[in-house]
Design a protein around this motif. Structure first.
Motif, short mmCIF file in Angstrom:
data_model
loop_
_atom_site.label_atom_id
_atom_site.label_comp_id
_atom_site.label_asym_id
_atom_site.label_seq_id
_atom_site.Cartn_x
_atom_site.Cartn_y
_atom_site.Cartn_z
N SER A 11 -6.94 -4.98 8.79
CA SER A 11 -5.78 -4.10 9.00
C SER A 11 -4.73 -4.67 9.93
O SER A 11 -3.58 -4.26 9.89
CB SER A 11 -6.25 -2.74 9.54
N THR A 17 -1.00 -4.88 8.01
CA THR A 17 0.02 -4.09 8.71
C THR A 17 1.04 -3.51 7.73
O THR A 17 1.54 -2.40 7.93
CB THR A 17 0.73 -4.94 9.77
N GLN A 18 1.33 -4.25 6.67
CA GLN A 18 2.25 -3.71 5.67
C GLN A 18 1.59 -2.60 4.86
O GLN A 18 2.27 -1.65 4.43
CB GLN A 18 2.73 -4.84 4.76
N VAL A 20 -0.50 -0.51 6.14
CA VAL A 20 -0.39 0.63 7.05
C VAL A 20 0.98 1.28 6.90
O VAL A 20 1.11 2.51 6.85
CB VAL A 20 -0.65 0.21 8.51
N ASP A 21 2.03 0.46 6.81
CA ASP A 21 3.38 0.99 6.62
C ASP A 21 3.48 1.81 5.34
O ASP A 21 4.08 2.89 5.31
CB ASP A 21 4.40 -0.16 6.55
N VAL A 22 2.88 1.30 4.25
CA VAL A 22 2.91 2.01 2.97
C VAL A 22 2.20 3.35 3.09
O VAL A 22 2.69 4.39 2.63
CB VAL A 22 2.25 1.15 1.87
N LEU A 24 1.57 5.18 5.83
CA LEU A 24 2.27 6.10 6.72
C LEU A 24 3.51 6.69 6.05
O LEU A 24 3.90 7.83 6.35
CB LEU A 24 2.67 5.38 8.01
N ALA A 25 4.12 5.92 5.15
CA ALA A 25 5.31 6.42 4.45
C ALA A 25 4.96 7.41 3.35
O ALA A 25 5.83 8.16 2.89
CB ALA A 25 6.09 5.24 3.86
N GLN A 47 -3.48 1.62 15.32
CA GLN A 47 -3.48 2.01 13.91
C GLN A 47 -4.41 3.19 13.64
O GLN A 47 -4.06 4.11 12.89
CB GLN A 47 -3.91 0.82 13.05
N ARG A 50 -2.75 6.43 14.81
CA ARG A 50 -1.59 6.78 13.98
C ARG A 50 -2.01 7.28 12.61
O ARG A 50 -1.41 8.20 12.05
CB ARG A 50 -0.65 5.57 13.82
N ASP A 275 8.73 -8.82 -1.03
CA ASP A 275 8.30 -7.77 -0.12
C ASP A 275 6.91 -7.32 -0.55
O ASP A 275 6.75 -6.72 -1.62
CB ASP A 275 9.28 -6.59 -0.16
N ARG A 277 5.10 -4.99 0.33
CA ARG A 277 4.83 -3.56 0.25
C ARG A 277 4.84 -3.07 -1.19
O ARG A 277 4.16 -2.09 -1.52
CB ARG A 277 5.86 -2.80 1.09
#
Length: 412
Positions: A11, A17-18, A20-22, A24-25, A47, A50, A275, A277
């Protein structure tokens, strides 16, 4: 819409980390319930809080024991005002494997290197789909990994942008209508340089990728084209396409992520700005049946109002021999792909330690393949083509033998 529960292995790395961004969004679609990392305890704790994860694992926690990590979790919860939901903490070399074997709809394996193999197998044996960013799992494990998936019905879902592109383009036709796969390569930071020029490049130069932001190993592999070689083997295993029908072309702009050519002359390409993501979201949105619900706004689309030019050129196979070595390893089968990958991992470390030149990475891989997959006395178990007889122990033995051989080369 049902929420997909995700276990995220690796993670704290670039893909992790990307991911995680996906998540969380899209909290209504994705819930990361378990996390595992290596040694970056601070980021892992952040992480976990969050995301509201229930389980976390650290393979190399250093001096941090479970009590210390709980203290850090509580401190992070107090700092952010979010609840600390972590109930279980796994520590030690098998932490990622135990997390991967837990309850989830999909395990995203974002670990770099052959070390991710056991986690991939643990998830598949538990009957859990694997979103695979850890291509080395499939390269090293090959038939062992595919057999585990077949036994339980779990799916391998590609996360690499190239294989995600192929998977998307393959939806346009039947398997018997595919003429070939075309995998694109940026060419890395040394595109256009000769073999003689490459002998003097530095580790710092190798880490300046023209389009992607990745970790040390993957970025270096991109510079040598080892990464593209691994992707060729991965494509063969994922899509059951012969090596003679898998091509690589240099596309410096990294806008076309790969293509599928059909028998009628039509070629379908997946296009987007570079990208990760987007392929992460596509993989996480793919269910057990193979159906995918795309994630709106996962990544920015191309701006078609601005003038742009895309170019394509052949690979300089003399300057970058690692690509042909991958084809050689893949066609040989058995444990040859494991030898290819393991030798490269050792040689990349040696290059960054200043012990060998850039060109010696490819030379060392060739030497390992010559010694460990030929007919000589040094051949390792499984080096022949009897892939149905391969076991986890066999491929790990080949991995260890290749690492030892590569270290001997470096020490000479």
């Amino acid at each position: 819409m049902n929420v997909r529960h995700i276990s995220l292995i690796g993670s704290t790395g670039s893909v992790g980390t990307q991911a995680v961004d996906v998540a969380l969004a899209e909290p209504d679609r994705f819930a990361v319930t378990s996390l595992a990392a290596g040694s970056n305890i601070g980021l892992l704790v952040e992480q976990a809080v969050r995301l509201g994860a229930r389980r976390i694992g650290a393979a190399a926690p250093g001096d941090a024991d479970a009590a210390e990590i709980r203290r850090l979790l509580d401190a992070e919860a107090a700092r952010t005002g979010l609840p600390n939901r972590v109930e279980d903490i796994e520590l030690g070399p098998a932490a990622s494997e135990r997390i991967a074997a837990g309850d989830a709809d999909v395990v995203l394996n974002a670990v770099t290197g052959a070390i991710g193999l056991r986690s991939t197998l643990a998830a598949l044996e538990a009957g859990t789909d694997v979103a695979l960013a850890n291509k080395e799992s499939l390269i090293v494990g090959g038939p062992v990994v595919l057999a585990a998936a077949a036994r339980t019905g779990a799916r391998l879902i590609p996360v690499d942008s190239e294989h995600s592109a192929i998977a998307q383009a393959l939806r346009a036709g039947r398997a018997d209508e595919v003429r070939r796969l075309v995998i694109t390569a940026s060419g890395g930071p040394f595109r256009g340089m000769s073999r003689a020029e490459l002998d003097s490049v530095t580790p710092a130069q190798a880490l300046v990728h023209p389009t992607w932001n990745m970790g040390t190993v993957i970025t270096t592999n991109s510079a040598t084209l080892v990464n593209k070689g691994l992707e060729v083997i991965e494509a063969h295993l994922l899509f059951d396409i012969d090596y003679d029908r898998i091509d690589v072309v240099v596309h410096p702009q990294s806008q076309i992520h790969s293509m599928v050519e059909y028998v009628d002359g039509s070629t379908l390409a997946q296009v987007s700005p570079p990208d990760m993501r987007l392929p992460i979201a596509y993989a996480l949105g793919t269910d057990r049946s193979g159906a995918t619900r795309r994630v709106p706004g996962a990544a920015a689309p191309n701006d078609w109002t601005s003038p742009t030019t895309w170019t394509f050129e052949p690979v300089d196979r003399e300057a970058f021999p690692a690509l042909d070595l991958a084809y050689r390893a893949g066609r040989h089968g058995g444990t040859a792909p494991a030898v290819y990958n393991a030798a490269n991992e050792v040689l990349v470390d040696a290059f960054h330690a200043g012990r060998i030149t850039f060109g010696q990475i490819g030379d060392g891989i060739a030497a390992a393949l010559d010694s460990l997959t030929g007919d000589g006395a040094q051949s390792v178990p499984g080096a022949d083509r009897a892939e149905s007889e391969l076991t986890l122990e066999t491929v790990l033995a080949a991995d260890a033998a290749a690492r030892a051989h590569a270290r001997e080369l470096v020490d000479r």
